[in-house]
Design a protein around this motif. Structure first.
Motif, PDB file in Angstrom:
ATOM      1  N   ILE A   1       1.821  11.723 -19.207  1.00 42.24           N
ATOM      2  CA  ILE A   1       2.430  10.700 -18.379  1.00 42.24           C
ATOM      3  C   ILE A   1       2.254  10.998 -16.891  1.00 42.24           C
ATOM      4  N   ILE A   2       2.295  12.285 -16.505  1.00 41.01           N
ATOM      5  CA  ILE A   2       2.128  12.617 -15.081  1.00 41.01           C
ATOM      6  C   ILE A   2       0.738  12.213 -14.609  1.00 41.01           C
ATOM      7  N   ARG A   3      -0.266  12.546 -15.400  1.00 40.68           N
ATOM      8  CA  ARG A   3      -1.634  12.181 -15.031  1.00 40.68           C
ATOM      9  C   ARG A   3      -1.811  10.671 -15.082  1.00 40.68           C
ATOM     10  N   SER A   4      -1.129  10.005 -16.011  1.00 33.56           N
ATOM     11  CA  SER A   4      -1.198   8.541 -16.089  1.00 33.56           C
ATOM     12  C   SER A   4      -0.626   7.911 -14.828  1.00 33.56           C
ATOM     13  N   LEU A   5       0.495   8.445 -14.350  1.00 32.42           N
ATOM     14  CA  LEU A   5       1.097   7.940 -13.112  1.00 32.42           C
ATOM     15  C   LEU A   5       0.168   8.169 -11.923  1.00 32.42           C
ATOM     16  N   GLU A   6      -0.461   9.336 -11.875  1.00 36.69           N
ATOM     17  CA  GLU A   6      -1.403   9.620 -10.790  1.00 36.69           C
ATOM     18  C   GLU A   6      -2.582   8.661 -10.837  1.00 36.69           C
ATOM     19  N   THR A   7      -3.072   8.383 -12.024  1.00 34.93           N
ATOM     20  CA  THR A   7      -4.209   7.465 -12.167  1.00 34.93           C
ATOM     21  C   THR A   7      -3.870   6.084 -11.638  1.00 34.93           C
ATOM     22  N   VAL A   8      -2.661   5.604 -11.970  1.00 36.03           N
ATOM     23  CA  VAL A   8      -2.221   4.297 -11.460  1.00 36.03           C
ATOM     24  C   VAL A   8      -2.133   4.315  -9.950  1.00 36.03           C
ATOM     25  N   GLY A   9      -1.567   5.388  -9.385  1.00 34.26           N
ATOM     26  CA  GLY A   9      -1.478   5.483  -7.929  1.00 34.26           C
ATOM     27  C   GLY A   9      -2.838   5.497  -7.268  1.00 34.26           C
ATOM     28  N   GLU A  10      -3.815   6.145  -7.918  1.00 35.62           N
ATOM     29  CA  GLU A  10      -5.160   6.209  -7.346  1.00 35.62           C
ATOM     30  C   GLU A  10      -5.865   4.865  -7.392  1.00 35.62           C
ATOM     31  N   GLN A  11      -5.506   4.011  -8.356  1.00 33.98           N
ATOM     32  CA  GLN A  11      -6.128   2.689  -8.437  1.00 33.98           C
ATOM     33  C   GLN A  11      -5.785   1.833  -7.229  1.00 33.98           C
ATOM     34  N   PHE A  12      -4.596   2.063  -6.671  1.00 33.04           N
ATOM     35  CA  PHE A  12      -4.185   1.365  -5.448  1.00 33.04           C
ATOM     36  C   PHE A  12      -4.372   2.336  -4.284  1.00 33.04           C
ATOM     37  N   ARG A  13      -5.438   2.176  -3.562  1.00 38.44           N
ATOM     38  CA  ARG A  13      -5.778   3.143  -2.520  1.00 38.44           C
ATOM     39  C   ARG A  13      -4.803   3.100  -1.350  1.00 38.44           C
ATOM     40  N   ALA A  14      -4.037   2.038  -1.238  1.00 38.31           N
ATOM     41  CA  ALA A  14      -3.054   1.920  -0.163  1.00 38.31           C
ATOM     42  C   ALA A  14      -1.951   0.991  -0.637  1.00 38.31           C
ATOM     43  N   GLY A  15      -0.902   0.888   0.154  1.00 35.99           N
ATOM     44  CA  GLY A  15       0.161  -0.045  -0.174  1.00 35.99           C
ATOM     45  C   GLY A  15       1.287   0.605  -0.946  1.00 35.99           C
TER      46      GLY A  15
END
Length: 244
Positions: free
Chosen positions: A30-44
């Motif tokens: 889940i931690i890596r999944s959350l990081e992946t989602v955050g990386e998909q949005f480069r800003a905001g």
């Protein structure tokens, strides 16, 4: 993020939930999944929120505790359902349910906006044409009573006055919009709009049906994953997006 709320919008929650569900179902922690989602949005806002969620979980916080720290920016239904999935051990199922929920909600919003285009155009045309016709009628009646002909010059003069009136009206509407944003940021606008949508016809019928639909949808998910009835009611009520 909308103008009236700091919460992540439904349009942004759709890819967030779908990516989380896909990644977690594929066996990614889940931690890596959350990081992946955050990386998909480069800003905001989504980038910052989900990066902080991952950092908090890595620092030892539970997912529920990390979500509580981001309540200002995350929709209540997302927070409550994820916490219920974590407690009940069905996080993968809950993430998939959330993805479907937000996809259906986005589709409904698009349909509502599509249906509102024509009424909005009609109201706009009624405002401009109605105020113009009303003014022209007053000018004509005034000319008839005074016995003076307005002619083209009178009409052109009135057209200039009408444009000035529309500018003033636009400023008033803009100020009303600013006040609405301020009230929304203060948390007061939700009570006002909630009262109108719940008690004023014809919005009341639609608002109550949508509120009940969201309540029972959320309640069934909470109950199926082992929450007691009192918590099911409390969490489902908070997820209806209607303060009343």
């Amino acid at each position: 993020m909308g103008i009236f709320s700091p919460e992540i919008s439904t349009r942004e929650m759709v890819p967030v939930c779908r990516q989380l569900a896909t990644a977690y179902s594929a066996g990614i922690p889940i931690i890596r999944s959350l990081e992946t989602v955050g990386e998909q949005f480069r800003a905001g806002r989504p980038h910052r929120v989900f990066t902080e969620l991952a950092n908090d979980c890595r620092a030892g916080a539970t997912l529920g505790e990390a979500l509580d720290r981001q309540r200002t920016y995350l929709p209540p239904v997302f927070v409550y359902l994820i916490k219920a999935g974590e407690v009940g051990g069905h996080l993968d199922t809950m993430l998939n349910d959330l993805a479907k929920y937000y996809e259906e909600r986005l589709e409904m919003q698009r349909r509502v906006r599509g249906m509102m285009i024509l009424p909005a155009l009609e109201l706009t045309a009624a405002w401009f044409l109605g105020t113009f016709a009303w003014g022209i009628m007053n000018v004509a009646l005034g000319a008839m009573q005074s016995g003076e002909g307005g002619g083209v010059q009178g009409v052109m003069s009135y057209f200039g006055d009408w444009v000035n009136f529309q500018i003033k009206a636009g400023i008033v509407f803009a100020l009303m919009g600013v006040v609405a944003v301020v009230l929304a940021r203060m948390g007061t606008l939700g009570w006002i709009t909630g009262f109108l949508s719940t008690h004023v016809w014809p919005m009341s019928t639609i608002a109550r049906e949508m509120g009940l639909a969201r309540f029972f949808k959320s309640f069934s998910l909470f109950f199926c994953f082992g929450l007691d009835v009192v918590r099911c009611i409390q969490n489902a009520a908070a997820s209806t997006d209607n303060l009343y």
